[in-house]
Design a protein around this motif. Structure first.
Motif, PDB file in Angstrom:
ATOM      1  N   ILE A  15       0.864  -1.138   0.111  1.00  0.00           N
ATOM      2  CA  ILE A  15      -0.022   0.092   0.004  1.00  0.00           C
ATOM      3  C   ILE A  15       0.639   1.116  -0.002  1.00  0.00           C
ATOM      4  N   ARG A  18       2.414   2.172  -3.420  1.00  0.00           N
ATOM      5  CA  ARG A  18       1.463   2.856  -4.180  1.00  0.00           C
ATOM      6  C   ARG A  18       1.503   4.442  -4.054  1.00  0.00           C
ATOM      7  N   HIS A  21       4.764   6.155  -4.664  1.00  0.00           N
ATOM      8  CA  HIS A  21       4.913   6.098  -6.379  1.00  0.00           C
ATOM      9  C   HIS A  21       4.333   7.511  -6.968  1.00  0.00           C
ATOM     10  N   ALA A  22       2.930   7.430  -6.304  1.00  0.00           N
ATOM     11  CA  ALA A  22       2.345   8.707  -6.621  1.00  0.00           C
ATOM     12  C   ALA A  22       3.142  10.176  -6.143  1.00  0.00           C
TER      13      ALA A  22
END
Length: 148
Positions: A15, A18, A21-22
């Motif tokens: 989690i 994600r 990376h954003a």
């Protein structure tokens, strides 16, 4: 800006990746480091996110809450030493951030009423806003009766 991501197992690692990376796609992305508290953080290393401290897979695999024997095995496997090393790594990371002028004393944040204050300073606020009554009258729940 620096960001330290702490996670508590494989699911949280996934989690967190994600989200991280954003964040990395944003302008002025922070420098990101991680410390998985449970497991070895392979997801981070595969994503080329550096780890700041010691990691180790415990005999329980992180499921010590399920059985007291698992906790004993983890303690025998180095859980206490690992936890102390991880706490020191976090303190060192925070101290390094302070040395770069990014510590709590140097950061500023927006106050509740638009004022700028140093992190940790209290804001004097007037008494809380009184509760606005609900437009319909409140019907109390009946008190449960228990048989004795």
């Amino acid at each position: 800006m620096r960001l330290l991501c702490l996670s508590n197992g494989h699911g949280e690692d996934a989690i967190a990746l994600r989200i991280l990376h954003a964040l990395q796609q944003q302008p002025n992305a922070p420098s990101i480091e991680a410390l998985p508290i449970v497991g070895e953080g392979h997801a981070y290393t595969h994503a080329k996110i550096p780890l700041i401290g010691s990691v180790k897979t415990m005999p329980s695999g992180g499921f010590i809450y399920m059985d007291g024997k698992q906790l004993a095995r983890d303690i025998g496997g180095g859980l206490v030493q690992l936890t102390l090393a991880q706490l020191k790594a976090i303190q060192d990371w925070a101290r390094d951030a302070e040395g770069r002028g990014q510590g709590a004393e140097g950061r500023r944040e927006e106050g509740e009423v638009g004022e700028v204050r140093k992190r940790g300073e209290k804001i004097h606020t007037p008494h809380p806003t009184p509760h606005t009554p609900h437009p319909t009258p409140h019907t109390p729940h009946p008190t449960p009766h228990f048989k004795t």
